[in-house]
Motif scaffolding. Structure first.
Motif, short mmCIF file in Angstrom:
data_model
loop_
_atom_site.label_atom_id
_atom_site.label_comp_id
_atom_site.label_asym_id
_atom_site.label_seq_id
_atom_site.Cartn_x
_atom_site.Cartn_y
_atom_site.Cartn_z
N UNK A 161 12.44 88.82 28.97
CA UNK A 161 11.27 89.50 28.39
C UNK A 161 10.50 88.59 27.43
N UNK A 162 11.20 87.87 26.58
CA UNK A 162 10.52 87.01 25.62
C UNK A 162 9.70 85.94 26.31
N UNK A 163 10.30 85.28 27.31
CA UNK A 163 9.59 84.22 28.04
C UNK A 163 8.42 84.79 28.82
N UNK A 164 8.59 86.00 29.37
CA UNK A 164 7.49 86.63 30.12
C UNK A 164 6.34 86.98 29.20
N UNK A 181 10.95 94.86 22.44
CA UNK A 181 10.66 93.43 22.63
C UNK A 181 9.25 93.10 22.18
N UNK A 182 8.30 94.00 22.46
CA UNK A 182 6.92 93.76 22.05
C UNK A 182 6.80 93.74 20.53
N UNK A 183 7.43 94.68 19.85
CA UNK A 183 7.35 94.72 18.40
C UNK A 183 7.98 93.48 17.77
N UNK A 184 9.04 92.98 18.39
CA UNK A 184 9.75 91.81 17.85
C UNK A 184 9.03 90.51 18.19
N UNK A 185 8.21 90.51 19.22
CA UNK A 185 7.57 89.30 19.74
C UNK A 185 6.54 88.76 18.74
N UNK A 186 6.65 87.48 18.41
CA UNK A 186 5.80 86.90 17.36
C UNK A 186 4.51 86.28 17.89
N UNK A 191 -3.15 89.37 22.62
CA UNK A 191 -2.62 90.54 23.31
C UNK A 191 -2.46 91.72 22.35
N UNK A 192 -2.64 92.93 22.91
CA UNK A 192 -2.45 94.16 22.16
C UNK A 192 -1.72 95.17 23.03
N UNK A 193 -1.08 96.13 22.39
CA UNK A 193 -0.52 97.27 23.11
C UNK A 193 -1.70 98.16 23.50
N UNK A 194 -1.92 98.33 24.82
CA UNK A 194 -3.09 99.06 25.29
C UNK A 194 -2.77 100.45 25.85
#
Length: 256
Positions: A161-164, A181-186, A191-194
């Protein structure tokens, strides 16, 4: 006789990359060690690979998130049962400008149809993980076969997930992620949560011990101790209390 600390029991558990990327394991494992004197060695892989490790008896238990595949694992005799532990949800991420216009989609199927119609870049895990399995089922719900999607815009990362998410960030592409994973991703970039909230995006995690009948060497007693801990009030408090920027990453829902 040595101290308990010197001779802690150890077991092996295959877990999903999304679970590990969330950081929750860093919260749970030290408490498991303190409470049970049990060291849980994690093999971090996609759900498909975790299930295969369980089938081969290479781990003592698995923690994954693909209910149909888990039920097939139990029916096949590879594990005695599955126990639901916690859930979060899948979300659709994309460029802030939202060129496919999915932000106000009526449901996930409409959102994916819009991405396909616009032929804007979409990055798939493409790795037989629980997230990938869910994504494929969502395309199917939308009346589309992911295998037939045009490779000029539909890209398989073949990665965790992180690499993707990193690939999607670099391409400014749409991608489906679990919320944790999205919340943790730096490296979010533009990109935004849509899109989120469709009930079909529900993401259940379950614990499955590996069959000791099929694989007599597995540590069924330790797997049972861990399972009892994972459905306990201590686990409930830690899982529900794990937050990032004020947002809960998982919700405990193990049966009483």
């Amino acid at each position: 006789m040595g101290t308990g600390a010197a001779f802690a029991d150890t077991m092996r558990m295959a877990v999903t990359t999304s679970f590990h990327n969330s950081g929750l394991s860093d919260v749970l494992l030290p408490q498991i060690k303190a409470d049970l004197d049990l060291e849980v060695q994690l093999l971090v892989v996609g759900t498909g690979q975790a299930l295969r490790l369980g089938q081969a008896g290479d781990v003592d238990a698995i923690l994954v998130h693909s209910k149909p595949a888990e039920e097939a694992f139990v029916v096949g005799g590879y594990g005695p049962h599955r126990t639901e532990i916690m859930y979060n949800d899948f979300v659709l991420i994309g460029p802030a400008a939202d060129p496919a216009g999915i932000k106000d989609a009526a449901d996930a199927a409409v959102a994916l149809e819009a991405i396909r119609g616009a032929e804007v870049p979409f990055v798939s895990r493409g790795d037989d993980s629980g997230t990938h399995k869910k994504e494929l089922s969502l395309w199917q719900n939308a009346g589309l076969d992911a295998a037939a999607l045009a490779p000029n815009w539909y890209k398989a990362a073949g990665a965790g997930m992180g690499a993707t998410l990193n690939t999607a960030s670099g391409m400014n592409a749409y991608v489906m992620s679990d919320r944790a994973s999205w919340l943790k991703f730096a490296n979010k970039g533009d990109l935004e949560l849509l899109f989120a909230g469709d009930p079909v995006l529900f993401n259940q995690y379950a614990y499955l011990p590996v069959s000791v009948e099929l694989h007599p060497h597995v540590k069924a007693d330790l797997a049972a101790q861990l399972e009892a801990w994972l459905v306990s009030d201590i686990a409930k408090e830690l899982i529900n209390g794990y937050r990032l920027n004020g947002e809960a990453l998982f919700t405990f829902n193990a049966a009483e």
